[in-house]
Motif scaffolding. Sequence first.
Motif, PDB file in Angstrom:
ATOM      1  N   ALA A 216      30.575  28.331  31.416  1.00  0.00           N
ATOM      2  CA  ALA A 216      31.492  28.503  30.286  1.00  0.00           C
ATOM      3  C   ALA A 216      32.764  29.137  30.831  1.00  0.00           C
ATOM      4  N   ILE A 217      33.773  28.316  31.067  1.00  0.00           N
ATOM      5  CA  ILE A 217      34.946  28.746  31.810  1.00  0.00           C
ATOM      6  C   ILE A 217      36.138  28.954  30.872  1.00  0.00           C
ATOM      7  N   PRO A 218      36.575  30.192  30.668  1.00  0.00           N
ATOM      8  CA  PRO A 218      37.773  30.434  29.862  1.00  0.00           C
ATOM      9  C   PRO A 218      39.016  29.836  30.519  1.00  0.00           C
ATOM     10  N   GLU A 219      39.864  29.282  29.678  1.00  0.00           N
ATOM     11  CA  GLU A 219      41.109  28.674  30.148  1.00  0.00           C
ATOM     12  C   GLU A 219      42.256  29.121  29.251  1.00  0.00           C
ATOM     13  N   ARG A 220      43.338  29.514  29.849  1.00  0.00           N
ATOM     14  CA  ARG A 220      44.516  29.977  29.113  1.00  0.00           C
ATOM     15  C   ARG A 220      45.307  28.790  28.569  1.00  0.00           C
ATOM     16  N   GLN A 221      45.588  28.829  27.271  1.00  0.00           N
ATOM     17  CA  GLN A 221      46.376  27.802  26.598  1.00  0.00           C
ATOM     18  C   GLN A 221      47.605  28.453  25.972  1.00  0.00           C
ATOM     19  N   VAL A 222      48.638  27.657  25.738  1.00  0.00           N
ATOM     20  CA  VAL A 222      49.828  28.154  25.046  1.00  0.00           C
ATOM     21  C   VAL A 222      50.238  27.149  23.977  1.00  0.00           C
ATOM     22  N   LEU A 223      50.440  27.641  22.776  1.00  0.00           N
ATOM     23  CA  LEU A 223      50.953  26.848  21.664  1.00  0.00           C
ATOM     24  C   LEU A 223      52.430  27.145  21.509  1.00  0.00           C
ATOM     25  N   GLY A 224      53.209  26.111  21.171  1.00  0.00           N
ATOM     26  CA  GLY A 224      54.638  26.292  20.976  1.00  0.00           C
ATOM     27  C   GLY A 224      55.092  25.767  19.637  1.00  0.00           C
ATOM     28  N   TRP A 225      56.084  26.436  19.058  1.00  0.00           N
ATOM     29  CA  TRP A 225      56.746  25.984  17.835  1.00  0.00           C
ATOM     30  C   TRP A 225      58.229  25.813  18.151  1.00  0.00           C
TER      31      TRP A 225
END
Length: 377
Positions: A216-225
């Motif tokens: 179970a590998i955490p991965e950094r995501q980024v949302l943009g507006w």
Amino acid sequence: MAHYDVIVAGIGAMGSAAAHELARRGQRVLGLERFDIPHAMGSSHGINRIIRLAYFEHPLYVPLLRRAYELWRETETAFGEQLLHITGGLDAGAPDGRVVTGSLAACREHDLPHELMDAAETRRRFPGYRLAEGHVANYQADAGFVMSERAIIAHVTMAMARGAEIRAREPILGWEPTAGGGVRVTTARGTYEAGRLILSTGAWIGDHVPALTRLAIPERQVLGWFQPKVPAHFALGAFPVSIVESRHGSCYQFPVFGVPGFKIGLYNHLRQHGHADSLSREPTEADEQALRRVLAEVFPDADGPTLALRCCLFTNTPDEHFVVDTLPGLPQVTIASPCSGHGFKFASVMGEVLADLATAGTSRHDLSLFRLDRLAA
């Protein structure tokens, strides 16, 4: 020492829904959350999440989704607030790509009404899109989005109204089975016992389930507006939610809603992995540029000034399917994570599933795709 029927560790998407459903069934429930409720450290913040029936990941998800839609409607009626918004949805990319072929397979297997369009027709119908030449889009009218943070608030509020005890800012330090076939959970503030335990701790699941530490590998995501240059193209009612395969990767996007700006995210973003506590929650220039590359290619009319950037976490399995199962030899412990970045839409039905597993040890839903032991093969 206080004793409960079920302890739910992690009051995010799955945990809040499970706590609500268990409390609705008359169970004595304790919910434990390491952060606030809701919070911005995990996987469920950022206003909303896509929901869709044309599920390219696997056709087995579709029956669960049909039930999820029903339960989202029941939840919003009971809570008195709209949580599910239908916009229609596009799954777009190369005709032989994973997104389009998988979406079409789900539609055909489950008789979902759908419409396949080429790039020119997609742009005519939905002017915000500029698909690459030769790419196509599968349109399915039932797609939309769920108000993710409000949904957690709804589930927790209704769970407490039915007697659930919810404790925020109380991380679990460990758990162990008891001689009587129950569980004992230790937190930073106390020790609690229950007949059953649900572990729905998202990006921290590997800390609590050793079998998932390396899976179970955490991965950094980024949302943009971003501020649209042509606002009408991205307004609610004119722009459907979508998954689009592009030269820069697969992206997901929403009409303007809730906060200013056109919302977009990029699957696997910058491919940054690590322990959930070590991944930065501060957006950077590199994060913005990764999103702008997709904007420039596929959504040029939305490529205006940045309005917001927010980090969240995916927690991925090797095959990108969920883990929803009881632990081997410990039927009193149910795990409901990781969900590989596509789990929120299922929270309503997973509340039902997890309550079934915690009280009866089985579910009427087909969970074969989500067995823990498949990852050991």
